[in-house]
Design an enzyme around this catalytic site. Structure first.
Site, PDB file in Angstrom:
ATOM      1  N   THR A  64       0.865  -1.179   0.000  1.00  0.00           N
ATOM      2  CA  THR A  64       0.000   0.000   0.000  1.00  0.00           C
ATOM      3  C   THR A  64       0.901   1.228   0.000  1.00  0.00           C
ATOM      4  OG1 THR A  64      -0.084   0.292   2.405  1.00  0.00           O
ATOM      5  CG2 THR A  64      -1.681  -1.235   1.440  1.00  0.00           C
ATOM      6  N   ILE A  83       7.336  -2.386   7.100  1.00  0.00           N
ATOM      7  CA  ILE A  83       7.339  -0.919   7.119  1.00  0.00           C
ATOM      8  C   ILE A  83       7.991  -0.368   5.852  1.00  0.00           C
ATOM      9  CG2 ILE A  83       8.014   1.132   8.415  1.00  0.00           C
ATOM     10  CD1 ILE A  83       6.070  -0.774   9.929  1.00  0.00           C
ATOM     11  N   LYS A  84       7.231   0.470   5.177  1.00  0.00           N
ATOM     12  CA  LYS A  84       7.716   1.076   3.932  1.00  0.00           C
ATOM     13  C   LYS A  84       8.354   2.420   4.268  1.00  0.00           C
ATOM     14  CE  LYS A  84       5.651   0.792  -0.625  1.00  0.00           C
ATOM     15  NZ  LYS A  84       4.428   1.075  -1.365  1.00  0.00           N
ATOM     16  N   VAL A  85       9.612   2.578   3.856  1.00  0.00           N
ATOM     17  CA  VAL A  85      10.377   3.774   4.208  1.00  0.00           C
ATOM     18  C   VAL A  85      10.963   4.392   2.942  1.00  0.00           C
ATOM     19  CG1 VAL A  85      12.286   4.625   5.641  1.00  0.00           C
ATOM     20  CG2 VAL A  85      11.085   2.546   6.309  1.00  0.00           C
TER      21      VAL A  85
END
Ligand code: E4P
Length: 220
Positions: free
Chosen positions: A27, A83-85
């Site tokens: 997402t 976790i998207k960073v």
């Protein structure tokens, strides 16, 4: 190779999961904004549907401390949260903390081999080069995927390459051909992968032929 679905839409996720070919979801804030729902509520629902497959959830903070705090919170929501960073300075600082805390990460908005290298050296679980957005500005997005796959292989980095910003089925074929570990695709691309007019014609002809004989046999 694996396929992830790039969406925050629950109907699309349910439908794609029922096909049995999707093993994760990515997402981003834009995709969740499109759904006009609460961030946490939607992520919880997606995690439940996709479990145990990974679900990438993007941090919204601009500073490393904020990103890390968000990461700790999101990671507490479900065991399959990744976790998207973004690959920016503060992102790298946050990645260092997340790596130490054994939180799974997906480094996003990767547009160069240097950024992909930094992601791998930071211990990212996944790196997401954006193919379509590179193509949009006249660069060869797939060439970057190919380079990253080669360099990660050369140096035995365990970071998996997610071909992201996929725009059409040909991108998927190309990503598979150059060795991307994963392609994250919109639902429309998944449908496009399945479609072939000769398959539809073939199914219809088989059914019609059998129906004709069935009717003859029933008349006997
Ligand atoms: C990847 O994880 C992103 O969510 C996505 O692929 C971005 O794609 P877009 O360029 O179509 O927005």
């Amino acid at each position: 190779m694996e396929l992830f679905l790039d969406t925050a839409n629950l109907d699309e996720i349910r439908e794609a999961l029922s096909l049995g070919v999707i093993s994760g979801v990515t997402t981003n804030p834009t995709l969740i904004a499109k759904e006009r729902v609460d961030y946490k509520e939607r992520i919880l629902k997606i995690c439940e549907l996709v479990s145990p497959g990974p679900v990438s959830v993007e941090v919204l903070s601009q500073d490393a401390e904020g990103m890390y705090k968000e990461a700790m919170e999101y990671a507490s929501w479900a065991p399959n949260v990744v976790i998207k960073v973004p690959v920016v300075k503060e992102g790298l600082k946050a990645l260092k903390l997340m790596h130490a805390a054994k939180i799974k990460t997906n480094v996003t908005l990767v547009f160069s081999l240097n950024q992909a290298l930094l992601a791998a050296i930071s211990g990212a679980t996944y790196a997401s080069p954006f193919v379509g957005r590179l193509d949009d500005v006249g660069h060869d997005g797939m060439e970057l995927i190919s380079q990253i796959v080669a360099v990660y292989g050369l140096h035995d980095f365990p970071t998996k390459v997610i071909a992201a910003s996929i725009r059409h089925p040909l991108h998927v074929v190309q990503a598979a051909s150059v060795g991307a570990h994963i392609a994250t695709i919109p639902f429309s691309v998944l449908e496009g992968m399945l479609k072939h007019p000769l398959t539809d014609i073939g199914v219809k002809r088989f059914l019609d032929d059998w129906q004709k004989v069935k009717e003859l046999l029933e008349k006997k």
